[in-house]
Design a protein around this motif. Sequence first.
Motif, mmCIF file in Angstrom:
data_model
loop_
_atom_site.group_PDB
_atom_site.id
_atom_site.type_symbol
_atom_site.label_atom_id
_atom_site.label_comp_id
_atom_site.label_asym_id
_atom_site.label_seq_id
_atom_site.Cartn_x
_atom_site.Cartn_y
_atom_site.Cartn_z
ATOM 1 N N SER A 118 42.197 -25.659 3.621
ATOM 2 C CA SER A 118 42.556 -24.301 2.614
ATOM 3 C C SER A 118 41.112 -23.942 1.452
ATOM 4 O O SER A 118 41.187 -24.727 1.630
ATOM 5 C CB SER A 118 43.625 -24.124 1.791
ATOM 6 O OG SER A 118 43.012 -22.631 1.319
ATOM 7 N N LYS A 119 40.799 -22.788 1.477
ATOM 8 C CA LYS A 119 39.142 -22.590 0.649
ATOM 9 C C LYS A 119 39.762 -22.218 -0.732
ATOM 10 O O LYS A 119 39.218 -22.894 -1.759
ATOM 11 C CB LYS A 119 37.983 -21.784 1.270
ATOM 12 C CG LYS A 119 37.789 -22.439 2.412
ATOM 13 C CD LYS A 119 37.267 -20.768 2.843
ATOM 14 C CE LYS A 119 36.316 -21.174 4.493
ATOM 15 N NZ LYS A 119 35.247 -20.336 4.504
ATOM 16 N N SER A 120 40.789 -21.579 -0.383
ATOM 17 C CA SER A 120 41.479 -21.310 -2.014
ATOM 18 C C SER A 120 42.606 -22.264 -3.322
ATOM 19 O O SER A 120 42.607 -22.292 -4.198
ATOM 20 C CB SER A 120 42.092 -20.102 -1.345
ATOM 21 O OG SER A 120 43.445 -20.036 -1.023
ATOM 22 N N ARG A 121 43.512 -23.253 -1.896
ATOM 23 C CA ARG A 121 43.951 -24.327 -1.916
ATOM 24 C C ARG A 121 44.389 -25.219 -2.095
ATOM 25 O O ARG A 121 44.527 -25.439 -0.918
ATOM 26 C CB ARG A 121 45.064 -23.496 -1.722
ATOM 27 C CG ARG A 121 46.274 -21.813 -2.560
ATOM 28 C CD ARG A 121 47.044 -21.476 -2.484
ATOM 29 N NE ARG A 121 47.218 -20.393 -3.314
ATOM 30 C CZ ARG A 121 47.387 -18.932 -2.650
ATOM 31 N NH1 ARG A 121 46.433 -18.582 -1.498
ATOM 32 N NH2 ARG A 121 47.293 -18.168 -3.748
#
Length: 168
Positions: A118-121
């Motif tokens: 995941s790029k955001s998490r």
Amino acid sequence: MAVKEGWRGRFFEDFEVGDIYEHPLGRTITTTDNIWFTLLTQNTAPIHFDHHYASQTEFKKPLVVATFTLALVGGQSVTDISQNVLANLEMDEVKNVHPVFEGDTIYSRSEILDKRESKSRPHCGIIKVKSTGYNQDGKTVLTFTRTVMIYKRGHAPKRARILPEDAK
């Protein structure tokens, strides 16, 4: 006596592209299931709940609501795929391949199509899965893909329980 933790499901690290999971439980769909789901979703198509009406169609009996079959196959996959889900991000490519009738037993399997960080998490990863539902005769009734954000090991919320011996 050793106390052993029960099944907690898979984490992001446990999945590999190409893995196929045969989900353990089948489910026979009853008339009550079909009528209740029809009522819950305010589906007014009589082919799902009016046996007399349905007897006049080419099927000669009620069809199970397609979204019930989708929910059932999705639910059957949870124990293997998304027990440790943070979010279902997308459902796509839903195909109702064969009619489902009251009395049919639905089984399912899922294949891991893609896996990425995941790029955001950073405490999660993302997998894309194709799930297939099939009936008691082995006929595929439904296929769909979904993209799921899964916790990495050690990052899922804790499941707090008060054990009987600790209760006051």
